[in-house]
Design an enzyme around this catalytic site. Structure first.
Site, short mmCIF file in Angstrom:
data_model
loop_
_atom_site.label_atom_id
_atom_site.label_comp_id
_atom_site.label_asym_id
_atom_site.label_seq_id
_atom_site.Cartn_x
_atom_site.Cartn_y
_atom_site.Cartn_z
CG HIS A 75 1.49 9.34 -2.60
ND1 HIS A 75 0.40 8.51 -2.47
CD2 HIS A 75 2.30 8.75 -3.51
CE1 HIS A 75 0.54 7.47 -3.27
NE2 HIS A 75 1.68 7.59 -3.91
CG HIS A 130 5.29 9.25 -7.01
ND1 HIS A 130 6.08 8.99 -5.93
CD2 HIS A 130 4.24 8.39 -6.93
CE1 HIS A 130 5.55 8.01 -5.22
NE2 HIS A 130 4.43 7.64 -5.80
CE1 TYR A 154 -7.19 15.80 -12.09
CE2 TYR A 154 -7.84 13.82 -10.91
CZ TYR A 154 -8.16 15.04 -11.48
OH TYR A 154 -9.46 15.48 -11.44
#
Length: 191
Positions: free
Chosen positions: A60, A62, A152
């Protein structure tokens, strides 16, 4: 069916969570992260927006975005990012046979969950809370011991801006910095 309504405010600042289909860890592969960044850059060029914060985890990601003053169409941008990444990821390959009839009907592949989480930020204090959440997320998920160890993330950019110390949330030198547990966000972040 849910009665959830998204809030669209021109020039607003938004927090997003995008999740891979069945939480498949596509972004454990650095080549896929490069493809994702390419997809985001393409959409950002076509439909400008400002990325305030971001973190890419294996299954996932954000984002914190601010849209241009007269623009509120984050849904289109997210759809384009998902489609662009999927095309880069799949190439010219057809959908696998495992994609359900429902997903085929909605022109969806087996790369992303159907929807995404969104929260409209109301003020500067929320911005700080959500930035902290984003930057601490790799630690929360047990991927690294300290935020600075995750490559990342926008954490390093914020350190360069002197908005975070390089040892924020860090246990490397044996001194743990107290970080919020983010329980108040559990209904807003999509995890």
């Amino acid at each position: 069916m849910s009665n959830y309504r998204r809030l669209y405010i021109p020039g607003g600042t938004y927090f997003f969570t995008l999740v891979t289909y069945k939480r498949t860890p596509y972004f454990a592969n650095s080549d896929n992260i490069i493809k994702l960044r390419q997809a985001v850059a393409t959409v950002k060029y076509e439909m400008p927006f400002n990325i305030l914060g971001a973190v890419i985890l294996p299954d996932h990601l954000h984002f914190l975005w601010t849209l241009p003053p007269e623009d509120n169409n984050y849904s289109k941008r997210i759809g384009l990012i998902k489609a662009s990444f999927t095309k880069l990821f799949r190439g010219n390959n057809t959908l696998p046979d495992t994609v359900s009839i429902s997903r085929q009907k909605h022109r969806e592949s087996d790369v992303w969950q159907r929807r995404f989480w969104e929260h409209t930020l109301q003020d500067e204090s929320e911005l700080e809370i959500y930035l902290n959440y984003i930057h601490y997320n790799p630690v929360k998920h047990g991927l690294v011991a300290c935020p600075h160890l995750w490559l990342y993330s926008s954490f390093h950019t914020w350190v360069q801006k002197d908005s975070y110390s390089s040892n924020w949330g860090c246990i490397c030198q044996g001194q743990f910095k107290n970080i919020d547990n983010f329980d108040e966000l559990k209904d807003y972040v999509g995890e």
